[in-house]
Design a protein around this motif. Structure first.
Motif, PDB file in Angstrom:
ATOM      1  N   PRO A 116     131.769 -77.604  57.920  1.00 24.81           N
ATOM      2  CA  PRO A 116     132.476 -76.317  57.830  1.00 24.81           C
ATOM      3  C   PRO A 116     131.691 -75.282  57.033  1.00 24.81           C
ATOM      4  N   ALA A 117     131.965 -74.005  57.267  1.00 24.89           N
ATOM      5  CA  ALA A 117     131.259 -72.924  56.556  1.00 24.89           C
ATOM      6  C   ALA A 117     131.421 -73.055  55.042  1.00 24.89           C
ATOM      7  N   SER A 118     132.588 -73.532  54.586  1.00 24.49           N
ATOM      8  CA  SER A 118     132.838 -73.659  53.141  1.00 24.49           C
ATOM      9  C   SER A 118     131.876 -74.676  52.509  1.00 24.49           C
ATOM     10  N   VAL A 119     131.482 -75.678  53.257  1.00 28.37           N
ATOM     11  CA  VAL A 119     130.523 -76.685  52.766  1.00 28.37           C
ATOM     12  C   VAL A 119     129.107 -76.106  52.815  1.00 28.37           C
ATOM     13  N   LYS A 120     128.818 -75.399  53.892  1.00 32.50           N
ATOM     14  CA  LYS A 120     127.492 -74.763  54.008  1.00 32.50           C
ATOM     15  C   LYS A 120     127.259 -73.829  52.820  1.00 32.50           C
ATOM     16  N   ALA A 121     128.326 -73.107  52.451  1.00 33.18           N
ATOM     17  CA  ALA A 121     128.202 -72.112  51.376  1.00 33.18           C
ATOM     18  C   ALA A 121     127.791 -72.749  50.052  1.00 33.18           C
ATOM     19  N   LYS A 122     128.091 -74.017  49.870  1.00 35.96           N
ATOM     20  CA  LYS A 122     127.754 -74.696  48.606  1.00 35.96           C
ATOM     21  C   LYS A 122     126.471 -75.527  48.732  1.00 35.96           C
ATOM     22  N   SER A 123     125.805 -75.416  49.877  1.00 36.38           N
ATOM     23  CA  SER A 123     124.590 -76.219  50.110  1.00 36.38           C
ATOM     24  C   SER A 123     123.334 -75.388  49.873  1.00 36.38           C
ATOM     25  N   ASP A 124     122.212 -76.089  49.670  1.00 38.27           N
ATOM     26  CA  ASP A 124     120.953 -75.366  49.442  1.00 38.27           C
ATOM     27  C   ASP A 124     120.296 -74.956  50.751  1.00 38.27           C
ATOM     28  N   VAL A 125     120.426 -75.827  51.744  1.00 34.62           N
ATOM     29  CA  VAL A 125     119.824 -75.505  53.047  1.00 34.62           C
ATOM     30  C   VAL A 125     120.575 -76.295  54.123  1.00 34.62           C
ATOM     31  N   ILE A 126     120.580 -75.741  55.333  1.00 31.76           N
ATOM     32  CA  ILE A 126     121.212 -76.408  56.478  1.00 31.76           C
ATOM     33  C   ILE A 126     120.101 -77.012  57.333  1.00 31.76           C
ATOM     34  N   CYS A 127     120.450 -78.070  58.091  1.00 30.16           N
ATOM     35  CA  CYS A 127     119.486 -78.593  59.068  1.00 30.16           C
ATOM     36  C   CYS A 127     120.249 -78.947  60.333  1.00 30.16           C
ATOM     37  N   THR A 128     119.509 -79.167  61.412  1.00 34.35           N
ATOM     38  CA  THR A 128     120.125 -79.685  62.648  1.00 34.35           C
ATOM     39  C   THR A 128     119.423 -81.003  62.948  1.00 34.35           C
ATOM     40  N   SER A 129     119.834 -81.660  64.029  1.00 32.46           N
ATOM     41  CA  SER A 129     119.202 -82.952  64.327  1.00 32.46           C
ATOM     42  C   SER A 129     117.733 -82.759  64.704  1.00 32.46           C
ATOM     43  N   SER A 130     117.362 -81.558  65.167  1.00 33.86           N
ATOM     44  CA  SER A 130     115.972 -81.361  65.597  1.00 33.86           C
ATOM     45  C   SER A 130     115.027 -81.051  64.440  1.00 33.86           C
ATOM     46  N   ASN A 131     115.555 -80.617  63.291  1.00 27.03           N
ATOM     47  CA  ASN A 131     114.629 -80.244  62.203  1.00 27.03           C
ATOM     48  C   ASN A 131     114.948 -80.932  60.867  1.00 27.03           C
ATOM     49  N   ALA A 132     115.883 -81.895  60.862  1.00 33.76           N
ATOM     50  CA  ALA A 132     116.322 -82.520  59.605  1.00 33.76           C
ATOM     51  C   ALA A 132     115.153 -83.145  58.831  1.00 33.76           C
ATOM     52  N   VAL A 133     114.274 -83.843  59.546  1.00 33.06           N
ATOM     53  CA  VAL A 133     113.148 -84.510  58.870  1.00 33.06           C
ATOM     54  C   VAL A 133     112.249 -83.466  58.209  1.00 33.06           C
ATOM     55  N   LYS A 134     111.931 -82.430  58.962  1.00 35.34           N
ATOM     56  CA  LYS A 134     111.048 -81.383  58.443  1.00 35.34           C
ATOM     57  C   LYS A 134     111.669 -80.671  57.226  1.00 35.34           C
ATOM     58  N   ILE A 135     112.944 -80.348  57.335  1.00 34.35           N
ATOM     59  CA  ILE A 135     113.618 -79.624  56.245  1.00 34.35           C
ATOM     60  C   ILE A 135     113.611 -80.476  54.965  1.00 34.35           C
ATOM     61  N   VAL A 136     113.978 -81.755  55.103  1.00 33.03           N
ATOM     62  CA  VAL A 136     114.025 -82.618  53.908  1.00 33.03           C
ATOM     63  C   VAL A 136     112.616 -82.790  53.337  1.00 33.03           C
TER      64      VAL A 136
END
Ligand code: 13P
Length: 303
Positions: A116-136
């Motif tokens: 949810p957007a409320s969780v995103k708002a408290k996160s440092d960065v978002i990822c999707t299944s296609s870029n999760a490895v790269k982002i981390v």
């Protein structure tokens, strides 16, 4: 109502309203067919942010339309079926993130877009299944809390062993159905086929796969491959593009239950109604908007 009549109404309304229609790879075939762009979560979030149209009909689930709205607050983002949700996204709350931050103050939060957007708002960065490895991998902190999907998280953990990664316990109810035995059975039935799975599958399923990727990456891999047979470990909607792009290749779905009930809610009729009545408009609370936009924009910057 006759399908061709509804399609023509959609094209007419789309023209009139200068709207953009995007569809996720899990949508029913008819909806994918009338969309301007079809793809995975990452691709569609970029398309919606970059295209000039001021009205977007997002044929997907709620968190996807919400992400499009966050990235383009001045656009009208419509979700044809307002109760098309995502059980995985509902497995974590903003309060959970607050508690994690208190418990692990020196960890950064990498949050899967299925949230949810409320969780995103408290996160440092978002990822999707296609870029999760790269982002981390690229995120400038070796201590990471990955949420909400534990299976995508374990996949990332394996690819980025140098980082200390804490996982949340969420999972996708559809991908979770696939068991190791299903892969073994499918392989014995189709010994020449490559196994392509989504990283939301259980780790023991991912372990047996020849390729692991987002829906778009699976479609691109099979299309580029010289092989002729593939066992597919994700929602059945991907078969639409796989078969269209590869009429000479064979695809076998890993489990008969690979149907996401929420993704299948949008129909041609509801897309027509979305355009006609400009419904259901996605709104995001102002205090959440800013933080969620920061985390999503960071993903676009990094991913
Ligand atoms: P994609 O990243 O392939 O769009 O996957 C999203 C999703 O919800 C898979 O279940």
């Amino acid at each position: 109502m006759n399908i061709e009549v509804v399609k023509n109404e959609i094209y007419k309304l789309k023209e009139e309203k200068k709207a953009l229609i995007v569809a996720h790879n899990y949508q029913i075939d008819e909806v994918q067919e009338i969309a301007d762009f079809v793809g995975d979560s990452f691709y569609l979030s970029k398309v919606c942010a970059q295209r000039p149209e001021k009205v977007i009909v997002f044929c997907g689930v709620h968190f996807m339309a919400e992400s499009a709205k966050i990235l383009s607050p001045h656009k009208k983002v419509l979700l044809p079926e307002i109760d098309a949700g995502c059980p995985l996204a509902d497995m974590v709350t903003a309060e959970d993130v607050e508690n994690l931050k208190k418990k692990y103050p020196d960890y950064s939060i990498v949050c899967y877009i299925n949230s949810p957007a409320s969780v995103k708002a408290k996160s440092d960065v978002i990822c999707t299944s296609s870029n999760a490895v790269k982002i981390v991998k690229d995120f400038p902190n070796d201590k990471i809390i990955f949420l909400p999907d534990k299976n995508l998280g374990s996949f990332v953990k394996k690819q980025v062993p140098e980082k200390d990664i804490i996982l949340w316990e969420g999972f996708c109810i559809t991908h979770y159905k696939i068991k190791k035995e299903d892969v073994e059975k499918a392989k014995s039935l189709h010994p020449n086929a490559l196994v392509l799975v989504h990283p939301e599958c259980r780790p023991e399923v991912v372990e047996l796969a020849d390729f692991v990727g987002s829906t778009k990456q699976i479609i691109d891999f099979a299309t580029a491959s010289k092989e002729k047979e593939f066992i597919i470990g994700t929602e059945m909607g991907v078969l639409y593009s796989l078969k269209k792009l590869n009429p000479d290749k064979k695809f076998y779905i890993l489990h008969p239950g690979m149907i996401c009930p929420n993704m299948k809610k949008n129909t041609l009729q509801s897309v027509r109604d979305a355009l006609l009545y400009e419904r259901y408009q996605i709104e995001v609370e102002e205090e959440i908007m800013e933080g969620a936009k920061r985390a999503l924009s960071k993903m676009l910057e990094m991913g």
